[in-house]
Design a protein around this motif. Structure first.
Motif, PDB file in Angstrom:
ATOM      1  N   ASN A  91       0.598   1.147   8.966  1.00 51.93           N
ATOM      2  CA  ASN A  91       1.484   1.836   9.898  1.00 51.93           C
ATOM      3  C   ASN A  91       2.912   1.309   9.775  1.00 51.93           C
ATOM      4  OD1 ASN A  91      -0.617   3.365  10.957  1.00 51.93           O
ATOM      5  ND2 ASN A  91      -1.150   1.796  12.470  1.00 51.93           N
ATOM      6  N   GLY A  92       3.849   2.193   9.822  1.00 55.03           N
ATOM      7  CA  GLY A  92       5.233   1.779   9.721  1.00 55.03           C
ATOM      8  C   GLY A  92       6.059   2.883   9.102  1.00 55.03           C
ATOM      9  N   THR A  93       7.300   2.624   8.944  1.00 60.48           N
ATOM     10  CA  THR A  93       8.219   3.576   8.334  1.00 60.48           C
ATOM     11  C   THR A  93       8.887   2.930   7.137  1.00 60.48           C
ATOM     12  OG1 THR A  93       9.996   2.835   9.802  1.00 60.48           O
ATOM     13  CG2 THR A  93       8.661   4.719  10.537  1.00 60.48           C
ATOM     14  N   LEU A  94       9.553   3.743   6.327  1.00 59.96           N
ATOM     15  CA  LEU A  94      10.238   3.214   5.163  1.00 59.96           C
ATOM     16  C   LEU A  94      11.451   2.412   5.586  1.00 59.96           C
ATOM     17  CD1 LEU A  94      10.163   6.319   2.769  1.00 59.96           C
ATOM     18  CD2 LEU A  94       8.579   4.378   2.837  1.00 59.96           C
ATOM     19  N   ALA A  95      11.631   1.254   4.934  1.00 63.79           N
ATOM     20  CA  ALA A  95      12.764   0.396   5.266  1.00 63.79           C
ATOM     21  C   ALA A  95      14.020   0.930   4.606  1.00 63.79           C
ATOM     22  CB  ALA A  95      12.488  -1.037   4.799  1.00 63.79           C
ATOM     23  N   ALA A  96      15.067   1.089   5.401  1.00 62.52           N
ATOM     24  CA  ALA A  96      16.344   1.568   4.872  1.00 62.52           C
ATOM     25  C   ALA A  96      17.482   0.782   5.509  1.00 62.52           C
ATOM     26  CB  ALA A  96      16.496   3.059   5.119  1.00 62.52           C
ATOM     27  N   ALA A 140      11.340   7.327  -3.910  1.00 62.28           N
ATOM     28  CA  ALA A 140      11.763   6.616  -5.118  1.00 62.28           C
ATOM     29  C   ALA A 140      13.275   6.426  -5.128  1.00 62.28           C
ATOM     30  CB  ALA A 140      11.316   7.382  -6.358  1.00 62.28           C
ATOM     31  N   LEU A 141      14.013   7.441  -4.682  1.00 58.09           N
ATOM     32  CA  LEU A 141      15.470   7.323  -4.631  1.00 58.09           C
ATOM     33  C   LEU A 141      15.900   6.258  -3.624  1.00 58.09           C
ATOM     34  CD1 LEU A 141      18.327   8.217  -5.343  1.00 58.09           C
ATOM     35  CD2 LEU A 141      18.085  10.087  -3.675  1.00 58.09           C
ATOM     36  N   LEU A 142      15.220   6.217  -2.474  1.00 55.88           N
ATOM     37  CA  LEU A 142      15.549   5.203  -1.478  1.00 55.88           C
ATOM     38  C   LEU A 142      15.293   3.798  -2.029  1.00 55.88           C
ATOM     39  CD1 LEU A 142      16.396   4.333   1.362  1.00 55.88           C
ATOM     40  CD2 LEU A 142      13.999   4.689   2.097  1.00 55.88           C
ATOM     41  N   CYS A 156      11.288  -5.202  -2.610  1.00 48.63           N
ATOM     42  CA  CYS A 156      12.577  -5.145  -1.916  1.00 48.63           C
ATOM     43  C   CYS A 156      12.584  -3.882  -1.025  1.00 48.63           C
ATOM     44  CB  CYS A 156      13.687  -5.069  -2.960  1.00 48.63           C
ATOM     45  SG  CYS A 156      15.313  -4.657  -2.348  1.00 48.63           S
ATOM     46  N   PRO A 157      13.066  -3.940   0.216  1.00 49.73           N
ATOM     47  CA  PRO A 157      13.826  -5.032   0.830  1.00 49.73           C
ATOM     48  C   PRO A 157      13.055  -5.882   1.838  1.00 49.73           C
ATOM     49  CG  PRO A 157      14.236  -3.049   2.059  1.00 49.73           C
ATOM     50  CD  PRO A 157      13.224  -2.692   0.994  1.00 49.73           C
ATOM     51  N   ASP A 158      11.794  -5.474   2.169  1.00 53.28           N
ATOM     52  CA  ASP A 158      11.120  -6.146   3.281  1.00 53.28           C
ATOM     53  C   ASP A 158       9.796  -6.781   2.893  1.00 53.28           C
ATOM     54  OD1 ASP A 158       9.714  -3.867   2.814  1.00 53.28           O
ATOM     55  OD2 ASP A 158       9.804  -3.090   4.862  1.00 53.28           O
ATOM     56  N   GLY A 159       9.491  -6.864   1.612  1.00 54.09           N
ATOM     57  CA  GLY A 159       8.254  -7.499   1.175  1.00 54.09           C
ATOM     58  C   GLY A 159       7.057  -6.582   1.124  1.00 54.09           C
ATOM     59  N   MET A 160       7.201  -5.334   1.510  1.00 49.94           N
ATOM     60  CA  MET A 160       6.085  -4.392   1.462  1.00 49.94           C
ATOM     61  C   MET A 160       5.787  -4.009   0.012  1.00 49.94           C
ATOM     62  SD  MET A 160       5.693  -0.737   3.439  1.00 49.94           S
ATOM     63  CE  MET A 160       5.925  -1.513   5.034  1.00 49.94           C
ATOM     64  N   THR A 161       4.504  -4.004  -0.356  1.00 46.69           N
ATOM     65  CA  THR A 161       4.133  -3.658  -1.734  1.00 46.69           C
ATOM     66  C   THR A 161       4.380  -2.174  -1.977  1.00 46.69           C
ATOM     67  OG1 THR A 161       1.833  -3.119  -1.204  1.00 46.69           O
ATOM     68  CG2 THR A 161       2.345  -5.433  -1.712  1.00 46.69           C
ATOM     69  N   ASN A 168       2.882   4.920   3.188  1.00 43.56           N
ATOM     70  CA  ASN A 168       3.647   5.233   4.397  1.00 43.56           C
ATOM     71  C   ASN A 168       4.488   6.497   4.252  1.00 43.56           C
ATOM     72  OD1 ASN A 168       2.625   3.035   5.704  1.00 43.56           O
ATOM     73  ND2 ASN A 168       4.406   1.736   5.352  1.00 43.56           N
ATOM     74  N   GLU A 169       4.646   6.967   3.041  1.00 39.68           N
ATOM     75  CA  GLU A 169       5.401   8.204   2.824  1.00 39.68           C
ATOM     76  C   GLU A 169       4.550   9.434   3.125  1.00 39.68           C
ATOM     77  OE1 GLU A 169       6.954   8.196  -1.138  1.00 39.68           O
ATOM     78  OE2 GLU A 169       7.918   6.241  -0.887  1.00 39.68           O
ATOM     79  N   GLY A 170       3.253   9.218   3.351  1.00 40.22           N
ATOM     80  CA  GLY A 170       2.371  10.346   3.654  1.00 40.22           C
ATOM     81  C   GLY A 170       1.217  10.468   2.673  1.00 40.22           C
ATOM     82  N   PHE A 171       0.972   9.426   1.881  1.00 44.55           N
ATOM     83  CA  PHE A 171      -0.097   9.480   0.883  1.00 44.55           C
ATOM     84  C   PHE A 171      -1.173   8.430   1.170  1.00 44.55           C
ATOM     85  CE2 PHE A 171       3.783  11.039  -1.091  1.00 44.55           C
ATOM     86  CZ  PHE A 171       3.369  12.251  -1.614  1.00 44.55           C
ATOM     87  N   ALA A 172      -1.472   8.284   2.465  1.00 42.74           N
ATOM     88  CA  ALA A 172      -2.440   7.255   2.860  1.00 42.74           C
ATOM     89  C   ALA A 172      -3.841   7.534   2.323  1.00 42.74           C
ATOM     90  CB  ALA A 172      -2.472   7.129   4.386  1.00 42.74           C
ATOM     91  N   GLY A 173      -4.175   8.804   2.105  1.00 45.12           N
ATOM     92  CA  GLY A 173      -5.530   9.127   1.677  1.00 45.12           C
ATOM     93  C   GLY A 173      -5.749   9.021   0.170  1.00 45.12           C
ATOM     94  N   GLN A 174      -4.742   8.641  -0.580  1.00 49.60           N
ATOM     95  CA  GLN A 174      -4.864   8.574  -2.042  1.00 49.60           C
ATOM     96  C   GLN A 174      -5.594   7.294  -2.460  1.00 49.60           C
ATOM     97  OE1 GLN A 174      -3.907  11.171  -3.892  1.00 49.60           O
ATOM     98  NE2 GLN A 174      -3.277  12.171  -2.004  1.00 49.60           N
ATOM     99  N   SER A 175      -6.417   7.427  -3.482  1.00 48.59           N
ATOM    100  CA  SER A 175      -7.189   6.278  -3.963  1.00 48.59           C
ATOM    101  C   SER A 175      -6.469   5.494  -5.047  1.00 48.59           C
ATOM    102  CB  SER A 175      -8.545   6.758  -4.513  1.00 48.59           C
ATOM    103  OG  SER A 175      -8.341   7.662  -5.597  1.00 48.59           O
TER     104      SER A 175
END
Length: 242
Positions: A91-96, A140-142, A156-161, A168-175
Motif C-alpha cells: 500500500n502506498g503511492t509513488l514517491a515524487a 518509468a518517466l517519474l 531511488c528515492p525512498d528505498g522501495m524496490t 503500486n502503479e496498479g499492477f498488484a495482481g501481476q506475477s
C-alpha cells in the motif's frame, strides 16, 4: 734394260690399284659421330612415344547458400521463461519528492525509438513484441526524473524496490515484473547515447538481468520513460510486467 724397268713400274701400279678397289663403303668416315664417337644403333628407339593428352573435365565446387532468412544475431539468442519476481503489492503511492516529471517531445520520441529497438531485438530471436502500456510509461518517466536528482538506482528515492513500485502503479495482481535502467553521457545525439546503452544490455553475458527482462517469455507489457537533462545526460527506465 729400260724395257725391264717399265715392266716393274707397271706391275707396281697394278698392285696399288687392286688394293684401293678392295676398300668397302662401311669403312668411310661417316661411321663416326661427333667428336669421333661411334653412333648408337638404338638411338631411334630412345625417343619417347607420342603424348596422349586427356581432356580433363573440371567440376566446379558448388557455393554454399544458407536457406535461413533469420538475422545473424539469432544465433546468440537466449530465451528466458522463468519468472523473475513475485512481489506482493504494498500500500502506498509513488514517491515524487522532486515534483512531476517534465514531458518533452524529444524525450517522447526517444522512448518510442527505444520501444521499437527492443521489439526489433525480440523479433530477431523469434519472440513476440512487447505491448506498450501508458501507465507503466508514466511510472518509468517519474523514476527517470527521480534518478536525475537522487542517483542511478532502482530504489531511488525512498528505498522501495522496483516491483513494489510497479505494483503500486496498479499492477498488484501481476506475477512477474522487471525493470531496466540506463544512464548515458553526452553523445553526438541523445538517441546515439540511449541506443548504445540499450544494445549493451541486450548483449550482456547470459544470465544478466537486463537480458533476462528483454528476452523474457513471461513479461508482455512495457512502458518506457526518458529524461534528457540540460547538460546532455540522459536517464531512462524500462518497466515490464506479465
Amino acid at each position: 734394260m729400260r724395257r725391264h724397268c717399265w715392266s716393274l713400274l707397271s706391275l707396281f701400279l697394278l698392285i696399288l690399284l687392286a688394293a684401293c678397289a678392295s676398300k668397302t663403303p662401311s669403312q668411310s668416315s661417316s661411321s663416326h659421330g661427333p667428336a669421333g664417337k661411334p653412333l648408337d644403333s638404338n638411338v631411334a628407339q630412345q625417343f619417347p612415344p607420342p603424348l596422349s593428352i586427356v581432356n580433363q573435365q573440371v567440376t566446379p565446387t558448388p557455393a554454399s547458400h544458407s536457406s535461413s532468412s533469420s538475422p545473424s544475431s539469432a544465433s546468440s539468442c537466449i530465451i528466458y521463461s522463468n519468472e523473475t519476481t513475485a512481489v506482493p503489492a504494498k500500500n502506498g503511492t509513488l514517491a515524487a519528492p522532486y515534483g512531476s516529471a517534465p514531458v518533452t517531445s524529444e524525450a517522447q520520441q526517444i522512448a518510442q525509438q527505444l520501444f521499437q529497438l527492443i521489439n526489433s531485438d525480440r523479433a530477431a530471436c523469434g519472440l513476440p513484441p512487447f505491448a506498450w502500456n501508458s501507465t507503466l510509461a508514466s511510472g518509468a518517466l517519474l523514476h527517470s526524473w527521480n534518478m536525475y536528482h537522487c542517483g542511478f538506482s532502482h530504489t531511488c528515492p525512498d528505498g522501495m524496490t522496483q516491483c513494489q513500485r510497479i505494483a503500486n502503479e496498479g499492477f498488484a495482481g501481476q506475477s512477474d515484473c522487471g525493470e531496466n535502467i540506463g544512464e548515458a553521457g553526452p553523445y553526438p545525439t541523445p538517441w546515439a547515447g540511449v541506443a548504445s546503452v540499450q544494445e549493451s544490455m541486450a548483449h550482456e553475458a547470459p544470465g544478466g538481468w537486463h537480458r533476462i527482462h528483454l528476452f523474457s517469455t513471461t513479461l508482455h507489457l512495457i512502458g518506457i520513460g526518458v529524461y534528457v537533462a540540460p547538460n546532455g545526460y540522459l536517464w531512462f527506465t524500462e518497466d515490464m510486467v506479465s
